[in-house]
Design a protein around this motif. Structure first.
Motif, PDB file in Angstrom:
ATOM      1  N   HIS A  65       0.646  -1.063  -0.157  1.00 42.38           N
ATOM      2  CA  HIS A  65       0.017  -0.125  -0.136  1.00 42.38           C
ATOM      3  C   HIS A  65       1.119   1.306  -0.078  1.00 42.38           C
ATOM      4  O   HIS A  65       2.086   1.258   0.812  1.00 42.38           O
ATOM      5  CB  HIS A  65      -0.721   0.260   1.100  1.00 42.38           C
TER       6      HIS A  65
ATOM      7  N   HIS B 143      -2.181   9.947   2.111  1.00 43.18           N
ATOM      8  CA  HIS B 143      -3.088   8.162   1.507  1.00 43.18           C
ATOM      9  C   HIS B 143      -2.054   7.479   2.676  1.00 43.18           C
ATOM     10  O   HIS B 143      -0.728   7.176   1.349  1.00 43.18           O
ATOM     11  CB  HIS B 143      -3.172   8.019   0.047  1.00 43.18           C
TER      12      HIS B 143
ATOM     13  N   CYS C  74      -6.224   1.912   6.725  1.00 40.81           N
ATOM     14  CA  CYS C  74      -5.928   2.822   5.472  1.00 40.81           C
ATOM     15  C   CYS C  74      -6.738   4.484   6.261  1.00 40.81           C
ATOM     16  O   CYS C  74      -8.197   4.142   6.679  1.00 40.81           O
ATOM     17  CB  CYS C  74      -6.516   2.824   4.168  1.00 40.81           C
TER      18      CYS C  74
ATOM     19  N   HIS D 143      -8.993   4.871   3.117  1.00 40.15           N
ATOM     20  CA  HIS D 143     -10.756   3.017   2.599  1.00 40.15           C
ATOM     21  C   HIS D 143     -11.036   2.795   3.445  1.00 40.15           C
ATOM     22  O   HIS D 143     -11.204   1.286   4.281  1.00 40.15           O
ATOM     23  CB  HIS D 143      -9.239   2.429   1.632  1.00 40.15           C
TER      24      HIS D 143
HETATM   25 FE   LIG Z   1      -6.276   3.045   1.532  1.00 39.29          FE
END
Ligand SMILES: [Fe+2]
Length: 157
Positions: A68, A74, A147, A150
């Motif tokens: 990731h 992010h 995350c 997300h």
């Molecule tokens: Fe993500």
């Protein structure tokens, strides 16, 4: 206990982990907090579902099978392992690798029967002896990650 209950405030972004449920409603900024459900956001599975690998007495976690991003805007904020009666959480920052290592000794919390000093216990051949049972029960391990864009993701070992 293998389930983490994680709540987020949609207004300020506070995230809390429930240690014990008393049955009430968690609120923040004057509104009910949202209970996060793992693996429900529409995003790349490969970059979010933790990839787990056991090496000796270590549990290696990568997020995910394709790493990731770890950018300011992010990134993976934390990785947590839930095993038996333990929760271990590692905080990450942008620029770090989206990885964590945990000590993994299945069954280390189990109470092993060692017998009392003066106790004689028959073994399987009926011959008296003292013994230590080193059988380690199989144990469920669940790894979560969060995350910032997300949400919550998990994988089981
Ligand atoms: Fe993500």
């Amino acid at each position: 206990m293998n389930e983490l209950s994680v709540y987020r405030c949609a207004k300020c972004g506070n995230i809390v982990m429930m240690l014990k449920s008393g049955g009430g409603t968690l609120t923040c900024c004057g509104q009910e907090m949202t209970k996060l459900k793992a693996n429900t956001v529409d995003a790349s599975q490969e970059k979010h579902v933790p990839a787990l690998k056991v090496e000796g007495e270590k549990l290696m976690v990568d997020v995910g099978s394709v790493l990731h991003p770890m950018l300011e805007e992010h990134f993976i904020e934390w990785i947590a392992m839930v095993r038996g009666n333990r929760v271990e959480l590692v905080y990450l920052k942008p620029g770090m690798e989206p990885k964590a290592e945990f000590i993994y000794r299945p069954g280390e919390d189990a109470i092993l029967y060692t017998g009392k000093d003066d106790e004689v216990v028959p073994n399987c051949e009926g011959v008296p002896c003292n013994f230590v049972c080193k059988d380690k029960p199989a144990e469920k391990v669940v790894v979560y990650e969060y995350c910032n864009l997300h949400g919550l993701w998990k994988a089981e070992l």
